[in-house]
Design an enzyme around this catalytic site. Sequence first.
Site, PDB file in Angstrom:
ATOM      1  CG  ASP A 168      -1.706   1.313   1.314  1.00 34.09           C
ATOM      2  OD1 ASP A 168      -2.649   1.471   0.515  1.00 34.09           O
ATOM      3  OD2 ASP A 168      -1.362   2.169   2.145  1.00 34.09           O
TER       4      ASP A 168
ATOM      5  CE1 TYR B 265       0.907   7.811   3.565  1.00 36.50           C
ATOM      6  CE2 TYR B 265       1.356   5.784   2.382  1.00 36.50           C
ATOM      7  CZ  TYR B 265       0.580   6.504   3.263  1.00 36.50           C
ATOM      8  OH  TYR B 265      -0.519   5.927   3.840  1.00 36.50           O
TER       9      TYR B 265
ATOM     10  CE  LYS C 298      -3.523   5.139   1.912  1.00 37.43           C
ATOM     11  NZ  LYS C 298      -2.218   4.511   1.603  1.00 37.43           N
TER      12      LYS C 298
ATOM     13  N   GLY D  99      -1.052   1.430  10.544  1.00 30.68           N
ATOM     14  CA  GLY D  99      -0.479   1.938  11.786  1.00 30.68           C
ATOM     15  C   GLY D  99      -0.726   1.060  12.990  1.00 30.68           C
TER      16      GLY D  99
ATOM     17  CB  SER E   5       2.841   6.840  15.217  1.00 28.62           C
ATOM     18  OG  SER E   5       1.637   7.271  14.640  1.00 28.62           O
ATOM     19  N   GLY E   6       4.631   3.796  15.949  1.00 28.07           N
ATOM     20  CA  GLY E   6       5.941   3.305  16.350  1.00 28.07           C
ATOM     21  C   GLY E   6       6.120   3.022  17.819  1.00 28.07           C
ATOM     22  CB  ILE E   7       4.429   4.322  20.891  1.00 24.23           C
ATOM     23  CG1 ILE E   7       4.731   4.346  22.393  1.00 24.23           C
ATOM     24  CG2 ILE E   7       3.004   3.862  20.626  1.00 24.23           C
ATOM     25  CD1 ILE E   7       5.976   5.090  22.768  1.00 24.23           C
ATOM     26  CG  LEU E   8       1.842  -0.256  20.552  1.00 21.71           C
ATOM     27  CD1 LEU E   8       0.502  -0.586  19.926  1.00 21.71           C
ATOM     28  CD2 LEU E   8       1.948  -0.871  21.942  1.00 21.71           C
ATOM     29  CB  ALA E   9       7.380  -1.140  16.636  1.00 26.14           C
TER      30      ALA E   9
END
Length: 335
Positions: free
Chosen positions: A46, A51, A77, A235, A239-243
């Site tokens: 995707d 982007y 998109k 997501g 946005s990255g906080i869980l990675a």
Amino acid sequence: MSISPLLSSPLGFGTAPLGNMFRDIPDAEASATVQAAWDQGIRYFDSAPFYGAGLAEIRLGEVLADHPREDFVLSTKVGRVIFDEIEDPHDRQLGEKGGLFQHGRPNRMVNDYTADATMRSIEDSLGRLKTDRLDIVWVHDIAQDFYGDEWLQQYESARTGAFRVLTQLREEGVIKAWGLGVNRVEPLGITLDLDEPQPDAFLLAGRYTLLDHERALQRLMPTAQKRGVDIVIGGPYSSGILAGGSHFEYQQAPTEIVEKVRRMTTLAEQYGISIKAAALQFALAHPATAAVIPGATRPSRITEDIAAISETVPQRFWEDLREQELIAPNAPLPR
């Protein structure tokens, strides 16, 4: 009214980071990441003109051009048109997402959801992606986070422009499916209530994750499931906080989110699992979810995502999350 038959796997690849989101990524690193996704079996990709003002599409197209077009599913998109003229990326008005792609290309980017702009956007994307067709097209970001109080005006422009164009293209067989790609639940609920032809699916970013899912559970997921409109979760790492990152909602994570992630991570460690596994498997557990599309900028991240999908997570872990009120009591749990 379903895209599930198009997808060979529930794990796809989201290319927002390849548009130089947050940092300036070398071309070689971006290409290696896309190739790693391909080599490890990912076949749904995707992207979006937004982007990096076309940068992610260009980078994705460079790699996918070397592979048979019938072997993968491709979505992008509409809603923004990229021009040859140059502008300062720092001056772009992006609502709550200011500065998100300041390291991307400096090409002028114009928000436009009309019929003519939709057709131009698709043609331009085909060129950047080096392909002759798209499988799925999402109408991008017609929501509060980008347009504030004017979002309903933008939505109406899309309803009378992009929605009708994409419906016609689907009926003609030019594309296989269309829907909305947004970071908010409200536009999707409105769309499900329309009398006009319905979309096939939605791409919902950041709103059905371990950290943020209650509104989607209340206002979207049950209705989408009942109507047979698939949900692609973008997501999934918030946005990255869980990675292992520091961003939430594309900004530095606030203290309360950092603390919540700490509690979740501590619990995951007690069970010997990764927080990535918890994040991906939670998003996929809802019956309305057709796929999850985390982004990445390093090949190693792809390996981690694939491992996380298949990691064995004890049932008791999910029950503990619920008992500690870290997830909603009515959220479907993986089995």
